[in-house]
Enzyme design. Structure first.
Site, PDB file in Angstrom:
ATOM      1  N   LYS A 109      -3.788 -19.260  -2.794  1.00 54.22           N
ATOM      2  CA  LYS A 109      -3.139 -20.405  -3.421  1.00 54.22           C
ATOM      3  C   LYS A 109      -3.101 -21.653  -2.543  1.00 54.22           C
ATOM      4  O   LYS A 109      -2.977 -22.769  -3.056  1.00 54.22           O
ATOM      5  CB  LYS A 109      -1.728 -20.019  -3.860  1.00 54.22           C
ATOM      6  N   ASP A 164       3.126 -21.637 -11.773  1.00 47.25           N
ATOM      7  CA  ASP A 164       4.162 -20.745 -11.243  1.00 47.25           C
ATOM      8  C   ASP A 164       5.497 -21.476 -11.200  1.00 47.25           C
ATOM      9  O   ASP A 164       6.543 -20.933 -11.565  1.00 47.25           O
ATOM     10  CB  ASP A 164       3.817 -20.280  -9.819  1.00 47.25           C
ATOM     11  N   GLY A 175      10.057 -14.279   1.524  1.00 46.57           N
ATOM     12  CA  GLY A 175       8.647 -14.622   1.468  1.00 46.57           C
ATOM     13  C   GLY A 175       8.442 -16.086   1.792  1.00 46.57           C
ATOM     14  O   GLY A 175       9.375 -16.893   1.695  1.00 46.57           O
ATOM     15  N   GLY A 206       4.885 -17.583   1.272  1.00 46.02           N
ATOM     16  CA  GLY A 206       3.543 -17.954   0.841  1.00 46.02           C
ATOM     17  C   GLY A 206       3.564 -18.954  -0.302  1.00 46.02           C
ATOM     18  O   GLY A 206       4.575 -19.619  -0.564  1.00 46.02           O
TER      19      GLY A 206
END
Length: 276
Positions: A69, A105, A128, A130
């Site tokens: 991504k 997203d 997380g 990312g």
């Protein structure tokens, strides 16, 4: 689905460990809407070559999943504000060789927080750092949440993400709890990117689940991750990655085709996707 033919429009997804979720969802909608389109998932061996193929072969749409991504940013021509604001891409639209990147997203997280009426006064832990974590943290900030902690073993990316949105960073949960806990790591993912070693892992400890008022796992496969199962067993309300997957895939579908299916058509595609 129509028989393969020279006029068929192709859309694809790129992921280190592709699932059939997007393939089933998009192709089912193509069938319902009688569109001469087809969708196929790929695990690229070379991302740069794969994106060159999107451009060179006239592939209309390309979904981007972990771990690409951020890496794909250098390979596109234009960044929509939805992607540029968080430096993360999950959708590429090819218009006559011009590749424009988006992030649906963010839209999915934003919609789910609103649909579930999550109070902005909740304390939040996001595990997380990312691309999907960026979308999640940005959506939380834009929705008005202020008490957010990013938990990431990677100090560089975790601290940078937290600092970007004015939140806190911690290397580990270390007994901490929050009203809303969100997993945005591969832990619990079927065929986990860690070679499958984390597929059965509950991404938060039992005490954090017990203390939470709402549990959110962004992992979409399986729909009932170890974290979601543990939360249900503890009597906690949940938001699942399957819900995220449906919304973000729908918004991708609209970007690719210019057609917005009815709610009934989306439900049928979602049921077909989950029946695999």
């Amino acid at each position: 689905m129509p028989i393969l033919n020279k006029d068929m429009t192709l859309c694809i997804s790129l992921s280190a460990r592709p699932s059939n979720n997007g393939t089933r969802f998009h192709n089912h909608l193509y069938g319902q809407l009688d569109l001469n389109w087809i969708y196929k998932a790929f695990a690229p061996t070379n991302l740069e070559q794969a994106i060159a193929g999107v451009r060179g072969l006239g592939i209309r749409g390309c979904a981007i999943s972990m771990p690409y991504k951020e890496d794909v940013i250098a390979l596109v021509d234009e960044m929509d504000p939805s992607a540029k604001a968080i430096d993360s891409v999950n959708t590429i639209v090819n218009t006559d060789g011009h590749l424009k990147a988006y992030n649906t997203d963010y839209t999915a997280i934003e919609q789910l927080l609103a649909r579930n009426g999550v109070p902005t006064g909740y304390s939040v832990v996001v595990q997380g750092s990312g691309g999907m974590a960026k979308a999640t943290v940005a959506a939380l900030r834009d929705a008005g949440f202020t008490n957010v902690t990013v938990v990431s073993r990677n100090e560089a990316s975790g601290r940078a993400l937290a600092d970007q949105y004015g939140f806190q960073w911690r290397a580990a949960l270390d007994g901490g709890t929050a009203d809303l806990i969100i997993n945005v790591t591969p832990m619990g993912m079927a065929g986990s990117m860690a070679g499958g070693t984390e597929a059965d892992t509950v991404s938060f400890p039992a005490e954090a689940i017990e203390a939470a008022r709402l549990v959110f796992d962004v992992v979409a496969l399986p729909a009932e991750t170890p974290l979601i199962r543990a939360a249900r067993a503890a009597g906690k309300p949940v938001i699942t990655g399957a819900e995220v997957a449906t919304i973000q895939a729908l918004e991708q579908f609209v970007l690719y085709t210019g057609v917005r299916p009815t709610a009934e058509q989306v439900r049928a595609a979602e049921e077909f996707m989950r029946a695999q």
